[in-house]
Design a protein around this motif. Structure first.
Motif, PDB file in Angstrom:
ATOM      1  N   ASN A 116     -44.286  11.486  -9.076  1.00 50.83           N
ATOM      2  CA  ASN A 116     -42.909  11.545  -8.858  1.00 50.83           C
ATOM      3  C   ASN A 116     -42.426  11.273  -7.422  1.00 50.83           C
ATOM      4  OD1 ASN A 116     -40.614  12.091 -10.711  1.00 50.83           O
ATOM      5  ND2 ASN A 116     -40.172  13.695  -9.356  1.00 50.83           N
ATOM      6  N   ASP A 117     -43.206  11.603  -6.577  1.00 48.53           N
ATOM      7  CA  ASP A 117     -42.676  11.502  -5.144  1.00 48.53           C
ATOM      8  C   ASP A 117     -43.093   9.762  -4.713  1.00 48.53           C
ATOM      9  OD1 ASP A 117     -42.240  14.053  -4.600  1.00 48.53           O
ATOM     10  OD2 ASP A 117     -44.098  14.563  -3.698  1.00 48.53           O
ATOM     11  N   GLN A 118     -44.208   9.308  -5.333  1.00 47.95           N
ATOM     12  CA  GLN A 118     -44.441   7.781  -5.276  1.00 47.95           C
ATOM     13  C   GLN A 118     -43.356   7.070  -5.687  1.00 47.95           C
ATOM     14  OE1 GLN A 118     -48.149   6.529  -6.735  1.00 47.95           O
ATOM     15  NE2 GLN A 118     -47.736   4.648  -6.269  1.00 47.95           N
ATOM     16  N   LEU A 119     -43.031   7.505  -7.164  1.00 42.99           N
ATOM     17  CA  LEU A 119     -41.786   6.634  -7.738  1.00 42.99           C
ATOM     18  C   LEU A 119     -40.479   6.764  -6.914  1.00 42.99           C
ATOM     19  CD1 LEU A 119     -40.463   5.164 -10.177  1.00 42.99           C
ATOM     20  CD2 LEU A 119     -40.331   7.390 -11.216  1.00 42.99           C
ATOM     21  N   ALA A 120     -40.207   7.997  -6.216  1.00 40.59           N
ATOM     22  CA  ALA A 120     -38.963   8.203  -5.561  1.00 40.59           C
ATOM     23  C   ALA A 120     -38.989   7.089  -4.314  1.00 40.59           C
ATOM     24  CB  ALA A 120     -38.935   9.565  -5.057  1.00 40.59           C
ATOM     25  N   GLN A 121     -40.310   7.253  -3.539  1.00 37.97           N
ATOM     26  CA  GLN A 121     -40.465   6.226  -2.408  1.00 37.97           C
ATOM     27  C   GLN A 121     -40.193   4.761  -2.811  1.00 37.97           C
ATOM     28  OE1 GLN A 121     -40.825   7.346   0.663  1.00 37.97           O
ATOM     29  NE2 GLN A 121     -40.258   5.205   1.134  1.00 37.97           N
ATOM     30  N   GLU A 122     -40.794   4.380  -4.008  1.00 33.48           N
ATOM     31  CA  GLU A 122     -40.527   3.118  -4.249  1.00 33.48           C
ATOM     32  C   GLU A 122     -39.148   2.684  -4.611  1.00 33.48           C
ATOM     33  OE1 GLU A 122     -43.362   1.188  -6.915  1.00 33.48           O
ATOM     34  OE2 GLU A 122     -44.477   2.827  -7.176  1.00 33.48           O
ATOM     35  N   ILE A 123     -38.468   3.673  -5.014  1.00 32.68           N
ATOM     36  CA  ILE A 123     -36.961   3.439  -5.439  1.00 32.68           C
ATOM     37  C   ILE A 123     -36.271   3.322  -4.092  1.00 32.68           C
ATOM     38  CG2 ILE A 123     -34.998   4.608  -6.219  1.00 32.68           C
ATOM     39  CD1 ILE A 123     -36.585   5.952  -8.700  1.00 32.68           C
TER      40      ILE A 123
ATOM     41  N   LYS B 176     -43.079  -1.175 -15.326  1.00 34.62           N
ATOM     42  CA  LYS B 176     -44.424  -1.018 -14.692  1.00 34.62           C
ATOM     43  C   LYS B 176     -44.944   0.426 -15.252  1.00 34.62           C
ATOM     44  CE  LYS B 176     -45.186   0.052 -10.563  1.00 34.62           C
ATOM     45  NZ  LYS B 176     -45.366  -0.261  -8.742  1.00 34.62           N
ATOM     46  N   THR B 177     -43.932   1.502 -14.673  1.00 38.96           N
ATOM     47  CA  THR B 177     -44.421   3.108 -15.308  1.00 38.96           C
ATOM     48  C   THR B 177     -44.767   3.066 -16.871  1.00 38.96           C
ATOM     49  OG1 THR B 177     -42.088   3.445 -15.822  1.00 38.96           O
ATOM     50  CG2 THR B 177     -42.596   3.662 -13.674  1.00 38.96           C
ATOM     51  N   LEU B 178     -43.901   2.042 -17.529  1.00 39.90           N
ATOM     52  CA  LEU B 178     -44.056   2.349 -19.052  1.00 39.90           C
ATOM     53  C   LEU B 178     -45.694   1.722 -19.447  1.00 39.90           C
ATOM     54  CD1 LEU B 178     -40.929   1.015 -20.658  1.00 39.90           C
ATOM     55  CD2 LEU B 178     -41.795   3.356 -20.484  1.00 39.90           C
ATOM     56  N   LYS B 179     -46.191   0.713 -18.533  1.00 44.41           N
ATOM     57  CA  LYS B 179     -47.548   0.097 -18.862  1.00 44.41           C
ATOM     58  C   LYS B 179     -48.628   0.895 -18.166  1.00 44.41           C
ATOM     59  CE  LYS B 179     -45.431  -4.562 -18.954  1.00 44.41           C
ATOM     60  NZ  LYS B 179     -45.543  -5.795 -18.395  1.00 44.41           N
ATOM     61  N   THR B 180     -48.203   1.950 -17.343  1.00 40.20           N
ATOM     62  CA  THR B 180     -49.287   2.847 -16.706  1.00 40.20           C
ATOM     63  C   THR B 180     -49.949   3.669 -17.550  1.00 40.20           C
ATOM     64  OG1 THR B 180     -47.949   2.789 -14.672  1.00 40.20           O
ATOM     65  CG2 THR B 180     -49.745   4.499 -14.915  1.00 40.20           C
ATOM     66  N   PRO B 181     -51.257   3.565 -17.698  1.00 41.19           N
ATOM     67  CA  PRO B 181     -52.141   4.466 -18.837  1.00 41.19           C
ATOM     68  C   PRO B 181     -51.502   6.061 -18.791  1.00 41.19           C
ATOM     69  CG  PRO B 181     -53.631   2.904 -17.389  1.00 41.19           C
ATOM     70  CD  PRO B 181     -52.226   2.898 -16.954  1.00 41.19           C
ATOM     71  N   PRO B 182     -51.651   6.606 -19.856  1.00 38.08           N
ATOM     72  CA  PRO B 182     -51.140   7.871 -19.857  1.00 38.08           C
ATOM     73  C   PRO B 182     -51.823   9.024 -18.781  1.00 38.08           C
ATOM     74  CG  PRO B 182     -51.353   6.985 -22.013  1.00 38.08           C
ATOM     75  CD  PRO B 182     -52.133   5.948 -21.109  1.00 38.08           C
ATOM     76  N   GLU B 183     -53.161   8.582 -18.670  1.00 41.65           N
ATOM     77  CA  GLU B 183     -53.954   9.578 -17.645  1.00 41.65           C
ATOM     78  C   GLU B 183     -53.324   9.608 -16.159  1.00 41.65           C
ATOM     79  OE1 GLU B 183     -56.466   5.873 -18.471  1.00 41.65           O
ATOM     80  OE2 GLU B 183     -55.235   7.294 -19.621  1.00 41.65           O
ATOM     81  N   GLU B 184     -52.911   8.070 -15.998  1.00 44.55           N
ATOM     82  CA  GLU B 184     -52.489   7.932 -14.681  1.00 44.55           C
ATOM     83  C   GLU B 184     -50.828   8.132 -14.552  1.00 44.55           C
ATOM     84  OE1 GLU B 184     -53.553   4.189 -13.066  1.00 44.55           O
ATOM     85  OE2 GLU B 184     -55.515   4.074 -14.314  1.00 44.55           O
ATOM     86  N   ASN B 185     -50.287   8.535 -15.508  1.00 37.63           N
ATOM     87  CA  ASN B 185     -48.673   8.454 -15.559  1.00 37.63           C
ATOM     88  C   ASN B 185     -48.319   9.885 -15.589  1.00 37.63           C
ATOM     89  OD1 ASN B 185     -46.284   7.532 -15.287  1.00 37.63           O
ATOM     90  ND2 ASN B 185     -46.059   7.202 -17.578  1.00 37.63           N
ATOM     91  N   SER B 186     -48.896  10.959 -15.506  1.00 35.40           N
ATOM     92  CA  SER B 186     -48.566  12.502 -15.381  1.00 35.40           C
ATOM     93  C   SER B 186     -47.607  12.674 -14.526  1.00 35.40           C
ATOM     94  CB  SER B 186     -49.808  13.304 -15.117  1.00 35.40           C
ATOM     95  OG  SER B 186     -50.190  13.147 -13.584  1.00 35.40           O
TER      96      SER B 186
END
Length: 593
Positions: A528-535, A512-522
């Motif tokens: 990074n905190d959102q990814l950590a929370q999902e993990i 999912k992170t790979l498919k996220t548009p570059p402008e939304e995947n800074s």
């Protein structure tokens, strides 16, 4: 509840037991105990390795234990730098072949002009390791010892009874050499070589050896002599005793009461014991036999084979405390050791410290006492008065350093690692000035740059194959399950199923992170905190759906990732390590269980 241990000797370790045995033996022999010397021989013919240092460090530990028991003691570190070069060690320059059989103290330093000789350089490397580990010793050079005539009287006595000694060596070992020649190697005054000049006769009233330079066989290679016939006066130090008798001469000259030995020289030690008792009328020292250090392939660590692990190599990536822990844990048993053991020993030392200060409970009284004793010896019987408080697993530091290893400015890497540690809740701002933390981070950075192909999470504790025929066989066992290898922590079927589910969800999240548009995947903090929370949520939810306590699953991840029972905030840590890296680690762990 563990029973209270009684009759503890000293600090309760194998070191104390040997020291106590020395004292009891000396009392029975009726000798003075005003000063008890222990000895360690330092080889000077090749690059000194961990095993070489282990001999000296363990002897030092026994000297410390004797002091702790109330006796004055000191370590003699004797360098056999009058030894002749038998072959050129692996990786050394070919021109050294011109110096075969010449005393290593007379050979130029192959590393430049930093030392006076080859022998001085080699023994100096080992002394550097001892100094870096704060080991106290009195250094004795073999060359100076002979030149100063300190072994002249012992040499005279031995050569005066050379026939008796030659017959004993022949009877004990089957070696006929010393029934034909004297157990003394003069330095040929014509070609300046040892071993090729064979001693024919001793003239006691003149204290002179007559010899002929007729050649010898070194290993399986015949070495021709120059044919010179000459004489050598033993008081001048232009020669040396053979190993079969030299130990005994040193023991009497320096009044040595303890010396350990490796099984490879067992026959020499037995003959020397006999020479000491029967020829020199000196009670031989107490011995402890230790096994050899082997590399991880099971081969003997050897100067000539080129698989040497030196103290200098260890101290590039680990603290002196981790090295002393390796050497003090036990004396018996074959030791399989490699550079990849450093992370395990670094973290195990922290565990010893936690137990010593009562931060981690060890319910087995006997084990706790031994751990505390070894910890005190590692700290030279002067342990810290206050708990150091900052114990960050070395594997975490290495993993963080891996993320920044391509950067060129080391201070920037240190700052970035510190910021990560702060984010994980492992440090506070005021910890930045902690010298020990700074040192461990710098060691980890060096590891990441030099040894990036070694996975620190897979470092195993030192293997052992216990020998049953030691002269003194005081076993110091592994300290606890917490310090054991990952290989012993195989997954249960339930854990494998759980990790499979989590891995699949991690893969979905990664895709999912790979498919996220570059402008939304800074790489800003909020994403990074959102990814950590999902993990964190994936782990938490899978634990609950499997009827497990989340803390049990977190602990499982810590064991897999950093071989520890606890660690940083897991979501942030996994996000920083990289989901793809953690997925690969989980796959490897699942497939190997």
């Amino acid at each position: 509840m563990s029973k209270t241990v009684e009759n503890i000797i000293g600090k309760g370790t194998w070191i104390d037991k040997i020291a106590n045995t020395i004292i009891e033996r000396e009392k029975k022999l009726g000798r003075s105990t005003s000063l008890i010397r222990v000895e360690s021989g330092l080889g000077a013919s090749g690059i000194p390795h961990i095993g070489s240092m282990g001999d000296a460090v363990r002897a030092y530990g026994i000297s410390l234990a004797l002091q702790n028991l109330g006796f004055n003691s000191e370590l003699i570190a004797f360098s056999d730098d009058l030894d002749g070069l038998r072959k050129v060690p692996h990786g050394m320059p070919a021109w050294l072949n011109e110096y075969i059989c010449k005393p290593v103290s007379s050979i130029p330093d192959p590393f430049g002009d930093c030392h006076d000789s080859y022998g001085d350089h080699m023994s100096g490397l080992l002394l550097e390791g001892l100094d870096a580990s704060n080991i106290k010793y009195i250094f004795k050079s073999g060359t100076k010892t002979y030149k100063e005539g300190l072994l002249a009287d012992q040499t005279h006595t031995i050569l005066s009874k050379s026939k008796l000694i030659g017959d004993k060596i022949s009877e004990s070992t089957g070696q006929q050499k010393y029934t034909q020649f004297l157990p003394y190697f003069p330095i040929c005054e014509q070609c300046n070589r040892l071993y090729v000049a064979n001693s024919i006769e001793y003239i006691p009233e003149e204290r002179v050896v007559t010899y002929t330079c007729s050649g010898n066989t070194i290993g399986k290679k015949p070495i021709k002599g120059c044919g010179h016939n000459g004489q050598s006066k033993i008081d001048l130090g232009n020669g040396k005793l053979a190993w079969k008798v030299e130990f005994a001469a040193r023991w009497q000259a320096f009044d040595i009461r303890f010396e350990a030995f490796g099984k490879d020289i067992m026959d020499s030690v037995k003959i020397n014991d006999w020479v000491s008792e029967e020829i020199l009328n000196f009670h031989h020292p107490l011995h402890a036999k230790y096994e050899m250090f082997l590399d991880k392939g099971g081969k003997k660590i050897s100067k000539s084979a080129g698989n040497v692990l030196t103290p200098q190599m260890w101290l590039q990536y680990g603290t002196p405390q981790s090295l002393l822990l390796l050497l003090f844990k036990r004396i018996s048993g074959t030791r399989h050791v490699g550079i990849d053991d450093i992370p395990q020993l670094m973290d195990e030392y922290d565990l010893y410290e936690d137990i010593y200060f009562g931060k981690v409970k060890e319910p087995n009284d006997s084990k706790r006492i031994k751990i505390n004793g070894i910890y005190e010896y590692i700290n030279h019987l002067n342990p810290p008065k206050v708990y150091p408080s900052l114990h960050i697993p070395y594997r975490i530091l290495i993993q963080q350093a891996e993320l920044f290893k391509n950067q060129t400015i080391e201070s920037n890497i240190v700052n970035q690692i510190f910021e990560r540690l702060k984010k994980y809740g492992l440090v506070k701002n005021e910890d930045y000035s902690n010298e020990l933390l700074q040192k461990k981070i710098n060691l980890a950075i060096r590891w990441a740059r030099d040894l990036s192909d070694i996975d620190p999470s897979e470092s195993n504790s030192i293997g052992s194959t216990i020998s049953s025929n030691n002269v003194i066989n005081y076993q110091q066992g592994q300290i606890s399950e917490k310090a054991s290898s990952n290989d012993t922590n195989l997954l249960t079927s339930e854990q494998k199923t759980l990790l499979e589910k989590i891995k699949i969800e991690f893969e979905n999240l990664y895709n999912k992170t790979l498919k996220t548009p570059p402008e939304e995947n800074s790489n800003n903090d909020s994403n990074n905190d959102q990814l950590a929370q999902e993990i964190q949520s994936i782990i938490f939810n899978n634990a609950r759906s499997s009827n497990l306590q989340p803390k049990e699953v977190f602990r499982l991840f810590y064991r897999i990732l950093i071989n520890s029972e606890k660690g940083p905030r897991l979501g942030n840590y996994i996000a920083d390590l990289g989901l793809q890296n953690v997925i690969a680690t989980l796959e490897k762990k699942i497939s190997s269980s």
